[in-house]
Scaffold this active site. Sequence first.
Site, PDB file in Angstrom:
ATOM      1  N   ASP A 204       0.845  -1.191   0.000  1.00 20.91           N
ATOM      2  CA  ASP A 204       0.000   0.000   0.000  1.00 20.91           C
ATOM      3  C   ASP A 204       0.881   1.242   0.000  1.00 20.91           C
ATOM      4  O   ASP A 204       2.103   1.146  -0.046  1.00 20.91           O
ATOM      5  CB  ASP A 204      -0.930   0.003   1.226  1.00 20.91           C
ATOM      6  CG  ASP A 204      -0.173   0.215   2.535  1.00 20.91           C
ATOM      7  OD1 ASP A 204       1.070   0.210   2.532  1.00 20.91           O
ATOM      8  OD2 ASP A 204      -0.849   0.392   3.576  1.00 20.91           O
ATOM      9  N   ASP A 206       1.486   4.641   2.301  1.00 24.31           N
ATOM     10  CA  ASP A 206       1.173   5.269   3.586  1.00 24.31           C
ATOM     11  C   ASP A 206       1.584   6.734   3.531  1.00 24.31           C
ATOM     12  O   ASP A 206       2.772   7.036   3.392  1.00 24.31           O
ATOM     13  CB  ASP A 206       1.938   4.570   4.718  1.00 24.31           C
ATOM     14  CG  ASP A 206       1.667   3.068   4.774  1.00 24.31           C
ATOM     15  OD1 ASP A 206       0.531   2.705   5.119  1.00 24.31           O
ATOM     16  OD2 ASP A 206       2.569   2.278   4.432  1.00 24.31           O
ATOM     17  N   ASP A 289      -3.284   4.591   2.617  1.00 22.45           N
ATOM     18  CA  ASP A 289      -3.623   5.034   3.977  1.00 22.45           C
ATOM     19  C   ASP A 289      -3.236   6.497   4.114  1.00 22.45           C
ATOM     20  O   ASP A 289      -2.077   6.860   3.885  1.00 22.45           O
ATOM     21  CB  ASP A 289      -2.829   4.236   5.033  1.00 22.45           C
ATOM     22  CG  ASP A 289      -3.372   2.825   5.233  1.00 22.45           C
ATOM     23  OD1 ASP A 289      -4.571   2.616   4.978  1.00 22.45           O
ATOM     24  OD2 ASP A 289      -2.600   1.948   5.647  1.00 22.45           O
TER      25      ASP A 289
END
Length: 365
Positions: A204, A206, A289
């Site tokens: 992902d 961040d 995120d």
Amino acid sequence: RVTTLAPHRWQMAPYACQRRTPLLHSNQPLTEALETLAEEAGFSGSEGRSLAFTRAASVLKALPGRLSTLEELGPLPGIGEHSRRVIQDVLEDGVCAEVERVKLSERYQTMKLFTKIFGVGVRTASRWYQEGLRTLVDLQERGTKLTRQQQAGLRHYDDLNTPVERGEAESISRAVQGAVQRCLPGTSVTLAGGFRRGKPHGHDVDLLLTHPEAGREAGLLSRVVSWLDSQDLILYQHSQENSYALQEGPEPPGGRDVMDRFERCFSIFRLEVQGGPGAARGWKAVRVDLVVAPISQFPFALLGWTGSRHFERELRRFASHERKMVLNSHALYDSRRNLFLPAVSEEEIFQHLGLEYVPPAQRNT
Ligand code: 8DG
Ligand code: MN
Ligand code: MN
């Protein structure tokens, strides 16, 4: 830090946060075997056993050279009986029968398949396994009840399980940068997580947001997300409000060690791509995120969101066991003196803890 004692004996500090652990190391087959067993123990709910294998792997990752015999390990901290047996098997035969059995087991494979769905944890995956579900098609055909998050996870399963390249992370970072400049000029966007530790790809992206004037960041996230959404950049998101107040005092030690209470957004971005798996349709789904930290908490948030997860866990364990301090992504609290220790940089946090500074690229434990 690591020093060689006798020609073939390693010595090592007991906490992973006292060691330097680069991304690339010389004991990949050994750490892979141990981490498979750590994962499997986690799937069975044996957190303690999982941690023991993770700790053993972490020690091997910090060794300055390739381990060739078990004897070289000597009395290294954190490598238990079981881990030693696994290491010996791999050193002697190239593989460990127990690990190979785990990898082939239906339960391990199914748990892996299910936990790779965004929004599905060990408990849910385990329940589905017990109900006899085995494939992603099973989930759909049997009308399994899914949350909105899990539905999105399933819809984008292949994309979300394709590694995110650094260039893609940077491109998403720029898109967010553009959005924050519209919503609140002066806001900074920092790429944290594995990419900050120098990983070439990740699961992902961040991103940590902050503004140099305290208080200006309040309410920023929802405006940023709305703007990104209006540009069709967001496929899924759920946000959480800031629920942290310093007056409440520090988190009790031993609480959930990764969750923090910043204003944050778990999302799936729609990233335009030229090549790779999404090339035919021109875009790819990427997990992002977004976290907003007030400037006074930024160094703690940055340290907490850079990882690795094991490095963070070890930092907190060191703080509480060796220093009677409570560290989280918001603050550092000294329980002996009953006061918060402020910091303007990560370096200063290490200083408060009496630890030698470990740069992000050496936190790959
Ligand atoms: P990857 O994405 O490349 O696979 O690795 P990563 O970047 O190291 O892992 P991550 O799962 O994205 O987590 C990055 C850091 O964020 C990790 O050290 C833990 C930290 N973190 C918190 N709070 C929370 C939280 O509430 N949830 C999650 N998932 N991570 C959190 O500080
Ligand atoms: Mn990450
Ligand atoms: Mn993350």
